[in-house]
Design an enzyme around this catalytic site. Structure first.
Site, PDB file in Angstrom:
ATOM      1  N   GLU A 111       3.959   3.436  12.709  1.00 29.22           N
ATOM      2  CA  GLU A 111       2.899   3.133  11.738  1.00 29.22           C
ATOM      3  C   GLU A 111       2.460   4.430  11.052  1.00 29.22           C
ATOM      4  OE1 GLU A 111       1.596   1.322   9.791  1.00 29.22           O
ATOM      5  OE2 GLU A 111      -0.162   0.237  10.498  1.00 29.22           O
ATOM      6  N   ASP A 112       1.931   4.320   9.851  1.00 33.83           N
ATOM      7  CA  ASP A 112       1.401   5.513   9.177  1.00 33.83           C
ATOM      8  C   ASP A 112      -0.015   5.810   9.666  1.00 33.83           C
ATOM      9  OD1 ASP A 112       0.429   3.234   7.896  1.00 33.83           O
ATOM     10  OD2 ASP A 112       0.813   3.954   5.866  1.00 33.83           O
ATOM     11  N   ASP A 157      -6.173   2.224  11.564  1.00 39.75           N
ATOM     12  CA  ASP A 157      -7.513   2.312  10.980  1.00 39.75           C
ATOM     13  C   ASP A 157      -8.434   1.327  11.716  1.00 39.75           C
ATOM     14  OD1 ASP A 157      -9.242   3.274   8.808  1.00 39.75           O
ATOM     15  OD2 ASP A 157      -8.984   1.323   7.886  1.00 39.75           O
ATOM     16  N   LYS A 217      -7.410   6.812  13.153  1.00 42.17           N
ATOM     17  CA  LYS A 217      -8.828   6.948  12.795  1.00 42.17           C
ATOM     18  C   LYS A 217      -9.637   6.085  13.758  1.00 42.17           C
ATOM     19  CE  LYS A 217      -7.977   6.615   7.861  1.00 42.17           C
ATOM     20  NZ  LYS A 217      -8.662   6.188   6.631  1.00 42.17           N
ATOM     21  N   PHE A 250     -10.484   8.908   3.599  1.00 43.71           N
ATOM     22  CA  PHE A 250      -9.342   8.200   3.017  1.00 43.71           C
ATOM     23  C   PHE A 250      -8.293   9.231   2.618  1.00 43.71           C
ATOM     24  CE2 PHE A 250      -6.708   6.060  -0.038  1.00 43.71           C
ATOM     25  CZ  PHE A 250      -6.563   4.814   0.539  1.00 43.71           C
ATOM     26  N   ASP A 255      -0.775   5.783   0.705  1.00 39.39           N
ATOM     27  CA  ASP A 255      -0.988   5.592  -0.735  1.00 39.39           C
ATOM     28  C   ASP A 255      -2.423   5.248  -1.086  1.00 39.39           C
ATOM     29  OD1 ASP A 255      -0.744   2.933   0.496  1.00 39.39           O
ATOM     30  OD2 ASP A 255      -0.853   2.195  -1.572  1.00 39.39           O
ATOM     31  N   ARG A 288       2.365   8.496  -2.356  1.00 41.68           N
ATOM     32  CA  ARG A 288       3.077   8.396  -1.074  1.00 41.68           C
ATOM     33  C   ARG A 288       3.967   9.606  -0.813  1.00 41.68           C
ATOM     34  NH1 ARG A 288       2.575   3.208   1.112  1.00 41.68           N
ATOM     35  NH2 ARG A 288       2.437   1.513  -0.379  1.00 41.68           N
TER      36      ARG A 288
HETATM   37  P1  IMP Z   1      -5.784  -1.438   9.844  1.00 42.42           P
HETATM   38  O1  IMP Z   1      -5.615  -0.572  11.050  1.00 42.42           O
HETATM   39  O2  IMP Z   1      -5.388  -2.857  10.075  1.00 42.42           O
HETATM   40  O3  IMP Z   1      -7.163  -1.337   9.263  1.00 42.42           O
HETATM   41  O4  IMP Z   1      -4.843  -0.996   8.668  1.00 42.42           O
HETATM   42  C1  IMP Z   1      -4.080   0.110   8.699  1.00 42.42           C
HETATM   43  C2  IMP Z   1      -3.351   0.218   7.376  1.00 42.42           C
HETATM   44  O5  IMP Z   1      -4.286   0.448   6.320  1.00 42.42           O
HETATM   45  C3  IMP Z   1      -2.466   1.448   7.396  1.00 42.42           C
HETATM   46  O6  IMP Z   1      -1.185   1.128   7.847  1.00 42.42           O
HETATM   47  C4  IMP Z   1      -2.476   1.892   5.967  1.00 42.42           C
HETATM   48  O7  IMP Z   1      -1.448   1.242   5.266  1.00 42.42           O
HETATM   49  C5  IMP Z   1      -3.824   1.451   5.459  1.00 42.42           C
HETATM   50  N1  IMP Z   1      -4.776   2.586   5.470  1.00 42.42           N
HETATM   51  C6  IMP Z   1      -5.788   2.813   6.344  1.00 42.42           C
HETATM   52  N2  IMP Z   1      -6.436   3.955   6.080  1.00 42.42           N
HETATM   53  C7  IMP Z   1      -5.804   4.489   5.000  1.00 42.42           C
HETATM   54  C8  IMP Z   1      -5.972   5.724   4.273  1.00 42.42           C
HETATM   55  O8  IMP Z   1      -6.831   6.574   4.552  1.00 42.42           O
HETATM   56  N3  IMP Z   1      -5.103   5.926   3.254  1.00 42.42           N
HETATM   57  C9  IMP Z   1      -4.105   5.046   2.909  1.00 42.42           C
HETATM   58  N4  IMP Z   1      -3.920   3.899   3.574  1.00 42.42           N
HETATM   59  C10 IMP Z   1      -4.743   3.616   4.614  1.00 42.42           C
HETATM   60 MG    MG Z   2       0.622   0.811   7.056  1.00 40.96          MG
END
Ligand code: IMP
Ligand code: MG
Length: 177
Positions: free
Chosen positions: A100-101, A104, A132, A153, A160, A166
């Site tokens: 995963e990138d 969050d 995070k 962010f 992105d 990206r």
């Molecule tokens: P979550 O953990 O389900 O909230 O979503 C995670 C996804 O939200 C990540 O895989 C990213 O694609 C996107 N995301 C969360 N924070 C950021 C950020 O700071 N910059 C860009 N994309 C983000």
């Molecule tokens: Mg992602």
């Protein structure tokens, strides 16, 4: 507006590559030469997955999935599978590492883990370039994490803002001027 966007370097390319080599060494040790199946989340984790895979000498199989939860800078919390290029025969009985990138809110990884577990892998772990933890809305812990950040962010290295930035070679923070 685009011309008012300023991006400052938060993590340099050198630091990122160094950290990826460290994670790769840890993964190599933990899996001890066994084949690892990367389930890479599109599109953001592609850059991290390629660099990580190149640093690991164990055999690696690549599968891809695109989930969606994020629009602009605000998470919606609704997770949907947009595309799946995952061969189920490559999941059942295999050692799966989700790449995963960013973790969050934790909702995307929670959902993806649930989906992969339904296909009976031999093992399942999550590796994310960025974490995070302060942004969680569901409890979730990654097994391998590159960098832990607050709630800023970020863009670059696959991350992105509305599909832009990206390919920045560093992790940058966006500030609106
Ligand atoms: P979550 O953990 O389900 O909230 O979503 C995670 C996804 O939200 C990540 O895989 C990213 O694609 C996107 N995301 C969360 N924070 C950021 C950020 O700071 N910059 C860009 N994309 C983000
Ligand atoms: Mg992602």
């Amino acid at each position: 507006m685009e011309e008012n966007i300023k991006i400052s370097v938060l993590i340099s390319e050198e630091e990122i590559r160094k950290r990826i080599r460290e994670i790769a060494a840890q993964i190599e040790k933990d899996y001890a030469g066994r084949e690892i199946t990367f389930v890479v989340t599109l599109k953001g984790a592609v850059f991290f997955a390629c660099e990580l895979a190149i640093c690991i000498s164990s055999p690696i199989n690549l599968e891809f999935v695109q989930l969606s939860s994020y629009h602009g800078t605000k998470s919606t919390g609704e997770i949907t599978v947009k595309h799946s290029i995952v061969d189920p025969d490559r999941i059942e009985g295999h050692d799966i590492l989700i790449i995963e990138d960013i973790i969050d809110s934790g909702q995307t990884m929670q959902k993806l883990k649930e989906l992969v577990l339904q296909q009976h892998p031999a093992s399942l772990k999550v590796c994310s370039l960025i974490d995070k933890p302060k942004c969680r809305v569901v409890p979730f812990e990654g097994d391998y994490v590159g960098f832990t950040l607050n709630n800023e962010f970020i863009v670059g290295w696959g991350c992105d803002l509305d599909q832009k930035y990206r390919n920045l070679p560093y992790i940058g923070v966006i500030s609106q001027e």
